[in-house]
Design a protein around this motif. Structure first.
Motif, PDB file in Angstrom:
ATOM      1  N   GLY A 289     -23.075  39.483 -56.849  1.00 30.16           N
ATOM      2  CA  GLY A 289     -24.119  39.253 -57.845  1.00 30.16           C
ATOM      3  C   GLY A 289     -25.437  38.787 -57.259  1.00 30.16           C
ATOM      4  N   ASP A 290     -25.423  38.280 -56.003  1.00 32.47           N
ATOM      5  CA  ASP A 290     -26.671  37.884 -55.338  1.00 32.47           C
ATOM      6  C   ASP A 290     -27.533  39.112 -55.083  1.00 32.47           C
ATOM      7  OD1 ASP A 290     -25.854  35.247 -55.231  1.00 32.47           O
ATOM      8  OD2 ASP A 290     -25.529  35.217 -53.053  1.00 32.47           O
ATOM      9  N   ILE A 291     -28.823  38.892 -55.052  1.00 35.27           N
ATOM     10  CA  ILE A 291     -29.762  39.961 -54.690  1.00 35.27           C
ATOM     11  C   ILE A 291     -29.828  40.019 -53.169  1.00 35.27           C
ATOM     12  CG2 ILE A 291     -32.165  40.755 -54.829  1.00 35.27           C
ATOM     13  CD1 ILE A 291     -30.583  40.774 -57.513  1.00 35.27           C
ATOM     14  N   PRO A 292     -29.631  41.216 -52.582  1.00 36.35           N
ATOM     15  CA  PRO A 292     -29.667  41.324 -51.111  1.00 36.35           C
ATOM     16  C   PRO A 292     -31.091  41.179 -50.564  1.00 36.35           C
ATOM     17  CG  PRO A 292     -28.953  43.398 -52.124  1.00 36.35           C
ATOM     18  CD  PRO A 292     -29.267  42.457 -53.220  1.00 36.35           C
ATOM     19  N   ASN A 293     -31.310  40.123 -49.820  1.00 40.74           N
ATOM     20  CA  ASN A 293     -32.627  39.858 -49.240  1.00 40.74           C
ATOM     21  C   ASN A 293     -32.628  39.852 -47.721  1.00 40.74           C
ATOM     22  OD1 ASN A 293     -34.190  39.514 -51.632  1.00 40.74           O
ATOM     23  ND2 ASN A 293     -33.186  37.540 -51.938  1.00 40.74           N
ATOM     24  N   TYR A 294     -31.433  39.963 -47.099  1.00 35.48           N
ATOM     25  CA  TYR A 294     -31.351  39.848 -45.642  1.00 35.48           C
ATOM     26  C   TYR A 294     -30.377  40.855 -45.044  1.00 35.48           C
ATOM     27  CZ  TYR A 294     -33.700  35.388 -46.288  1.00 35.48           C
ATOM     28  OH  TYR A 294     -34.601  34.418 -46.622  1.00 35.48           O
ATOM     29  N   TYR A 295     -30.675  41.220 -43.794  1.00 34.29           N
ATOM     30  CA  TYR A 295     -29.733  41.955 -42.950  1.00 34.29           C
ATOM     31  C   TYR A 295     -28.989  40.891 -42.163  1.00 34.29           C
ATOM     32  CZ  TYR A 295     -27.983  44.550 -38.934  1.00 34.29           C
ATOM     33  OH  TYR A 295     -27.180  45.078 -37.948  1.00 34.29           O
ATOM     34  N   TYR A 296     -27.642  40.942 -42.169  1.00 30.74           N
ATOM     35  CA  TYR A 296     -26.815  39.973 -41.463  1.00 30.74           C
ATOM     36  C   TYR A 296     -26.041  40.665 -40.356  1.00 30.74           C
ATOM     37  CZ  TYR A 296     -27.514  37.074 -45.618  1.00 30.74           C
ATOM     38  OH  TYR A 296     -28.058  36.349 -46.643  1.00 30.74           O
ATOM     39  N   GLN A 297     -26.121  40.128 -39.138  1.00 29.07           N
ATOM     40  CA  GLN A 297     -25.333  40.643 -38.021  1.00 29.07           C
ATOM     41  C   GLN A 297     -24.600  39.481 -37.356  1.00 29.07           C
ATOM     42  OE1 GLN A 297     -26.763  43.936 -35.569  1.00 29.07           O
ATOM     43  NE2 GLN A 297     -26.413  42.649 -33.781  1.00 29.07           N
ATOM     44  N   ILE A 298     -23.302  39.645 -37.215  1.00 29.19           N
ATOM     45  CA  ILE A 298     -22.456  38.592 -36.662  1.00 29.19           C
ATOM     46  C   ILE A 298     -22.620  38.554 -35.140  1.00 29.19           C
ATOM     47  CG2 ILE A 298     -20.083  37.764 -36.422  1.00 29.19           C
ATOM     48  CD1 ILE A 298     -19.507  39.547 -38.983  1.00 29.19           C
ATOM     49  N   ILE A 299     -22.987  37.400 -34.622  1.00 30.55           N
ATOM     50  CA  ILE A 299     -23.050  37.210 -33.174  1.00 30.55           C
ATOM     51  C   ILE A 299     -21.651  36.852 -32.681  1.00 30.55           C
ATOM     52  CG2 ILE A 299     -23.971  35.791 -31.295  1.00 30.55           C
ATOM     53  CD1 ILE A 299     -26.475  35.371 -33.011  1.00 30.55           C
ATOM     54  N   LYS A 300     -21.030  35.891 -33.353  1.00 29.31           N
ATOM     55  CA  LYS A 300     -19.690  35.447 -32.965  1.00 29.31           C
ATOM     56  C   LYS A 300     -18.965  34.959 -34.202  1.00 29.31           C
ATOM     57  CE  LYS A 300     -17.407  32.377 -29.630  1.00 29.31           C
ATOM     58  NZ  LYS A 300     -16.442  33.347 -29.202  1.00 29.31           N
ATOM     59  N   GLY A 301     -17.709  35.392 -34.336  1.00 26.17           N
ATOM     60  CA  GLY A 301     -16.891  34.941 -35.449  1.00 26.17           C
ATOM     61  C   GLY A 301     -16.380  36.095 -36.289  1.00 26.17           C
TER      62      GLY A 301
END
Length: 149
Positions: free
Chosen positions: A28-40
């Motif tokens: 339901g959140d509005i997508p405002n960011y690109y997320y890339q996992i560094i570790k985890g």
């Protein structure tokens, strides 16, 4: 898909740290960011009538929720952290400008999204079968397609 961390950082990405059970974004959140996992590790899931449905289990170098950045819709799933996690976060407008300025990167992202869509189609076909052996064979064939031997 892995975008070189230096490219993301030089474009203005910020590093965020999460602990297990924290949520990066909610359905339901509005997508405002690109997320890339560094570790985890991160799990993409959603809850339908009280049932959890796992979309993906993502880890080092993978991105989450990127396909929703290209449409004007809210997230249809959550991104929940499984392990200690470090993530690069780049604002949507900067991410889209980065793709516009770098055609090779844009093609890589397009190819990656096509691979994910292909996987979803294959899995939908196989999971619709009532026969468990067909369902397992479909998954195994798909996974084998990425191996040389």
């Amino acid at each position: 898909m892995v975008i070189d961390e230096n490219i993301l950082i030089s474009a203005g990405a910020e590093t965020r740290h999460y602990t297990p059970s924290e949520t990066i974004f909610f359905e339901g959140d509005i997508p405002n960011y690109y997320y890339q996992i560094i570790k985890g590790q991160v799990i993409n899931n959603y809850n339908e009538e009280g049932k959890e449905f796992i979309q993906n289990i993502l880890s080092d170098g993978e991105s989450c929720g990127e396909s929703i950045l290209f449409i004007d819709k809210p997230y249809p799933m959550n991104a929940e952290v499984i392990t200690e996690c470090t993530v690069l976060r780049l604002h949507k407008s900067i991410f889209l400008d980065l793709l516009n300025q770098n055609p090779e990167l844009c093609m890589e992202v397009s190819s990656f999204l096509s691979q994910r869509l292909y996987y979803k189609f294959i899995m939908m076909q196989n999971l619709s079968s009532q026969n468990p052996s067909i369902r397992l064979r479909g998954l195994m064939d798909y996974l084998k397609s990425f191996q040389k031997e």
